[in-house]
Design an enzyme around this catalytic site. Structure first.
Site, PDB file in Angstrom:
ATOM      1  CB  CYS A   1      21.268 -26.515 -39.964  1.00 26.98           C
ATOM      2  SG  CYS A   1      20.358 -25.049 -40.485  1.00 26.98           S
TER       3      CYS A   1
ATOM      4  CD  GLU B   1      19.102 -33.205 -38.776  1.00 24.87           C
ATOM      5  OE1 GLU B   1      17.989 -32.146 -38.595  1.00 24.87           O
ATOM      6  OE2 GLU B   1      19.506 -33.390 -39.657  1.00 24.87           O
TER       7      GLU B   1
ATOM      8  CG  HIS C   1      18.023 -29.986 -41.527  1.00 28.06           C
ATOM      9  ND1 HIS C   1      17.876 -29.614 -39.740  1.00 28.06           N
ATOM     10  CD2 HIS C   1      17.862 -28.502 -41.639  1.00 28.06           C
ATOM     11  CE1 HIS C   1      18.497 -28.672 -39.661  1.00 28.06           C
ATOM     12  NE2 HIS C   1      18.000 -28.301 -40.558  1.00 28.06           N
TER      13      HIS C   1
END
EC number: 6.3.5.3
Length: 225
Positions: free
Chosen positions: A85, A204, A202
């Site tokens: 990002c 994660e 994302h």
């Protein structure tokens, strides 16, 4: 692997990335933007957030901080570097790959789950995926529209620099599945050598089933093989 988790003023996804790297049995360590030597790390992740409030352009100020040259050395040395990002925006501002990220077509911030297709499974972050595999991963950005001119896009395809594309749940790359207007539905790219991957979604935030998907965990597992 010892992994540098970079922190800029405004980074806010560093804790999530730290946790994901730990889940993948890596050894994460926070490193501030003032650091000028990363030689003792095996790889790095540039997390998301709103570094310097996205002033000028998202990632523009961060791309001029001291740590960038240390990250560039890592990239040049063939070490795995992942930009997520705002980290992708920083990476492109620093010319770690080709193209730019600009305002979403809808002209506002988007935060939702999307699907992306693996186009290149030969990078240090995608080698545990099958080519064409569909991943459910969230996005959260206002400047996520990938753009490059026709000649650059052609070169990127020829050099296998397109890593992820936005798609639907069945893997169809369609206009309806494109959340931000990115050219050719591009969600992630890499450098020519393939060791630096920059993506807007994302991973994660999709590293544990409790979060709604664990499809992103393999990016960190791949890195730590």
């Amino acid at each position: 692997m010892k992994v540098a988790i970079t922190k800029f003023l405004g980074t806010n996804c560093d804790g999530d990335v730290f946790h994901a790297v730990e889940l993948a049995k890596g050894e994460p360590e926070y490193v501030w933007f003032t650091e000028q030597n990363l030689d003792n790390f095996g790889g790095a992740v540039i997390p998301g957030g709103f570094s310097y409030g996205d002033h000028l352009r998202a990632g523009a100020v961060s791309s001029k901080t001291p740590i960038i040259e240390a990250l560039r050395k890592m990239v040049d040395d063939g070490k795995p570097v992942l930009g997520i990002c705002n980290g992708a925006q920083i990476g492109l501002e620093a010319n770690f790959s080709k193209g730019i990220l600009t305002d979403n077509n809808c002209a506002h911030f988007i935060c939702k789950w999307v699907y992306i297709k693996v186009e290149n499974n030969e990078t240090p972050f995608t080698k545990q995926y099958a080519k064409g595999e569909v991943l459910k991963i969230p996005i959260a950005h206002a400047e996520g529209k990938f753009y490059a001119d026709e000649e650059t896009i052609k070169e990127m395809y020829e050099k296998n620099m397109i890593v992820f594309k936005y798609c639907d749940a069945e893997g169809n790359v369609t206009e309806e599945a494109n959340p931000n207007g990115s050219i050719d539905n591009i969600a992630g790219v890499c450098n020519e050598a393939g060791n630096c991957v920059l993506l807007m979604p994302h991973p994660e935030r999709a590293s544990e089933i409790e979060l709604g998907s664990e499809d992103g965990l393999k990016m960190f597992l791949s890195m730590n093989e």
